[in-house]
Enzyme design. Structure first.
Site, PDB file in Angstrom:
ATOM      1  N   SER A  49       0.905  -1.108   0.164  1.00  0.00           N
ATOM      2  CA  SER A  49      -0.281   0.116  -0.058  1.00  0.00           C
ATOM      3  C   SER A  49       0.842   1.314   0.008  1.00  0.00           C
ATOM      4  O   SER A  49       0.318   2.311  -0.199  1.00  0.00           O
ATOM      5  CB  SER A  49      -1.005   0.015   1.130  1.00  0.00           C
ATOM      6  OG  SER A  49      -0.213   0.153   2.578  1.00  0.00           O
ATOM      7  N   LYS A  91       1.377   3.940   6.856  1.00  0.00           N
ATOM      8  CA  LYS A  91       0.519   4.992   5.977  1.00  0.00           C
ATOM      9  C   LYS A  91       1.326   6.513   6.064  1.00  0.00           C
ATOM     10  O   LYS A  91       1.952   6.732   6.993  1.00  0.00           O
ATOM     11  CB  LYS A  91      -0.991   5.067   6.262  1.00  0.00           C
ATOM     12  CG  LYS A  91      -1.870   3.562   6.491  1.00  0.00           C
ATOM     13  CD  LYS A  91      -1.827   3.218   5.047  1.00  0.00           C
ATOM     14  CE  LYS A  91      -2.535   1.823   4.948  1.00  0.00           C
ATOM     15  NZ  LYS A  91      -2.455   0.983   3.845  1.00  0.00           N
TER      16      LYS A  91
END
Length: 172
Positions: A49, A91
């Site tokens: 991600s 993230k």
């Protein structure tokens, strides 16, 4: 009559050198252990991600929260524990508390201003939209750089700052 002085230092014998060496090794090992426990921790990235910035399987270094760590800012890469499966998640902070976040045709807008994100492949996201969201006080909005494959604040909402394990160092 002359006065003789007696040396106060430990004689430089084999046993003394051995003890000093052991003391230095013990001090160094204790310092490394303390650094690992309270300040810096290696983390293995388990998903793509954050690709291409951080590839799956990469090892990054996490700076743990403490008085030396400031509030996360736009662009910081953070680690937190997923509420879904308990895994560690990496993230990027795209908005801080009291900012508005929106995605229009793959472009990220913070407080109505389009953001320059060279690490995001906008062409793979063409046509992506996300509604206007206001980030509450004490929280941040996080997203993966690989927006097409990232499960992030667009799915589960803003992240409370106290839920973060720390900030990754050395990532732009």
């Amino acid at each position: 009559m002359s006065v003789r002085t007696i040396p106060v230092s430990v004689p430089d014998n084999k046993r003394g050198r051995k003890l000093r060496r052991r003391a230095w090794v013990l001090a160094a090992a204790s310092s490394v252990l303390a650094l690992r426990i309270w300040v810096l921790e290696p983390v293995t990235v388990q998903s793509d991600s954050m690709s291409p910035t951080i590839a799956s399987g990469s090892i990054v270094f996490l700076v743990k929260p403490g008085p030396w760590l400031q509030e996360p800012r736009h662009g910081d890469v953070v680690v937190f524990t997923s509420t879904v499966d308990g895994s560690r998640v990496v993230k990027r902070v795209v908005a801080a508390q009291n900012q508005s976040v929106e995605i229009q045709d793959a472009v990220l807008y913070i407080d109505g201003i389009p953001q320059d994100e060279p690490y995001v492949d906008l062409e793979s996201m063409d046509g992506t939209y996300s509604p206007l969201t206001l980030v509450p006080s004490g929280q941040v909005f996080v997203m993966g750089d690989n927006r097409e494959r990232s499960i992030d604040s667009r799915d589960y909402g803003p992240l409370p700052v106290e839920d973060m394990d720390g900030i990754i160092i050395g990532v732009q």
